[in-house]
Write a protein that holds these residues in place. Structure first.
Motif, mmCIF file in Angstrom:
data_model
loop_
_atom_site.group_PDB
_atom_site.id
_atom_site.type_symbol
_atom_site.label_atom_id
_atom_site.label_comp_id
_atom_site.label_asym_id
_atom_site.label_seq_id
_atom_site.Cartn_x
_atom_site.Cartn_y
_atom_site.Cartn_z
ATOM 1 N N SER A 283 7.379 -2.594 0.206
ATOM 2 C CA SER A 283 6.361 -3.616 -0.241
ATOM 3 C C SER A 283 5.856 -4.525 1.187
ATOM 4 O O SER A 283 6.924 -4.672 1.984
ATOM 5 C CB SER A 283 6.607 -4.564 -1.260
ATOM 6 N N HIS A 311 3.737 6.789 -4.909
ATOM 7 C CA HIS A 311 2.812 6.211 -5.443
ATOM 8 C C HIS A 311 2.639 4.839 -4.744
ATOM 9 O O HIS A 311 3.588 4.310 -4.220
ATOM 10 C CB HIS A 311 3.454 5.734 -6.860
ATOM 11 N N ARG A 313 0.275 1.303 -4.443
ATOM 12 C CA ARG A 313 -0.684 0.226 -5.270
ATOM 13 C C ARG A 313 -1.030 -0.848 -4.366
ATOM 14 O O ARG A 313 -0.185 -1.451 -3.665
ATOM 15 C CB ARG A 313 -0.086 -0.435 -6.449
ATOM 16 N N THR A 315 -3.486 -4.312 -3.774
ATOM 17 C CA THR A 315 -3.889 -5.702 -4.373
ATOM 18 C C THR A 315 -4.619 -6.189 -3.326
ATOM 19 O O THR A 315 -3.902 -6.736 -2.108
ATOM 20 C CB THR A 315 -2.915 -6.397 -4.806
#
Length: 379
Positions: A283, A311, A313, A315
């Motif tokens: 991250s 995967h 993600r 933001t």
């Protein structure tokens, strides 16, 4: 078969030669059983094949003189074999065994075996009685050349029975010392391993190894050498297990440490086979055009061949507006097949003169999850 017989004496007993011999044989048997069953047989110290360059006075060709260094071996019967000084290998002995072979690059084995001999001179006063025999036996050795493939004989040897004494002639146990190469009538090189069989060294048979200094060290050499690995198990106030490399001063630079609470500290990367269902995470924050990283231990090849599934993600991060009247919105926040971020931010100030829409590269907070893909077997 009876157990070991320990000699016992009493006052006034007339000691025969057999009684004194039994005393010696009891001690020899005790030492042999200890060496045979608590240790692994092989070279204990020294006995390497060392070379010196030489020149043939007849042909002026260069070759090597090969010698066996002083040392000690313990054979599979528990007998100690001592070579007290360097021994030069004789080329004539080699030719006697292998002289008829066709020229080859294959190395020939060299063996050490125990041998009993009469000492060179009387060790003490000569008895007055006639027909006296020697009172000493020299526990000596013999160096033998083997034929190609004879190294397997050493590997196939089997130890004697549990209570058997150390082997005496004519019994023979072969200890492999190494290999010699033979070219144009002379030795031309030495090896420690050939055809899958190498020199065997002594070892210890133990289920428990206890250290008295509160620290136990395993290393790959008899001396601490810079750059060589070591494993240290420490007790005391801060128990730990450390794997590392020796520094120049003899201290150890830790590469992996396991603390008493189970915490694992690794100086380098971590990789290995993960079971199905395992998940690794990376991250952080990335800007437009940045290639997202994979978690430590995951390689692009694992992603490419489908061993793991990635995967992602994203933001979007909203930047602070330059004025109170500026409207900020995210136009794009995506990642392509190469894990490269595409992020654009749109700014619009309706009170500005003239009013205009401006697009700039943006930033995102990312979370990369990698899971191990299931196998055909379902697990």
């Amino acid at each position: 078969m009876t157990g070991p017989l320990r000699p016992a004496f009493h006052e006034g007993q007339v000691l025969a030669a057999a009684d004194l011999t039994a005393t010696v044989e009891y001690a020899r048997g005790l030492a042999a059983r200890h060496a045979r069953h608590l240790h692994e047989w092989g070279v204990a110290e020294g006995l390497g094949l060392v070379t010196e360059p030489r020149t043939d006075p007849l042909t002026n060709t260069r070759h090597l003189e090969v010698a066996v260094a002083p040392g000690i071996a313990v054979d599979g019967t528990g007998r100690e074999v001592v070579v007290p000084e360097s021994v030069v290998l004789r080329e004539s002995d080699f030719e006697e065994v292998n002289g008829a072979d066709q020229p080859t690059d294959e190395p020939y084995p060299v063996f050490l075996t125990a041998a009993d001999r009469k000492p060179g001179g009387p060790p003490g006063p000569v008895p007055c009685a006639g027909g006296a025999t020697g009172t000493r036996v020299e526990e000596s050795y013999q160096i033998l050349f083997g034929r190609l493939g004879d190294e397997r004989l050493a590997e196939e040897q089997r130890p004697p029975a549990i209570g058997a004494p150390p082997a005496d002639p004519p019994g023979r146990w072969l200890v492999l010392l190494g290999y010699v190469r033979w070219t144009d009538g002379h030795f031309s090189g030495v090896e420690t391993r050939a055809r899958g069989v190498g020199v065997r060294f002594t070892g210890v048979r133990a289920d428990t190894v206890a250290a008295r200094s509160d620290s136990l060290t395993l290393r790959t050499g008899t001396a601490a050498q810079e750059g060589r690995p070591a494993l240290v198990l420490s007790g005391g106030d801060q128990p730990s297990l450390v794997f590392g490399l020796y520094r120049g001063g003899g201290t150890i630079a830790p590469l992996m440490t396991v603390a008493a609470n189970g915490n694992l500290t690794v100086e380098g990367g971590f990789s290995g086979r993960m079971p199905t269902g395992s998940t690794l995470v990376a991250s952080g924050t990335a800007t437009d055009g940045t290639l997202l990283p994979l978690p430590p231990g995951i390689t692009p090849d694992q992603v490419a061949d489908g061993r793991v599934v990635v995967h992602v993600r994203l933001t979007p991060r909203t930047p602070p507006p330059p004025t109170d009247s500026t409207l900020v919105s995210t136009v794009e926040a995506a990642v392509d097949g190469e894990r490269r971020v595409r992020c654009r931010t749109r700014l619009y100030d309706p009170l500005a003169v003239p009013a205009a829409v401006v697009e700039r590269p943006g930033a995102v907070d990312f979370l990369v999850l990698v899971t191990v893909a299931p196998t055909n077997g379902g697990g």
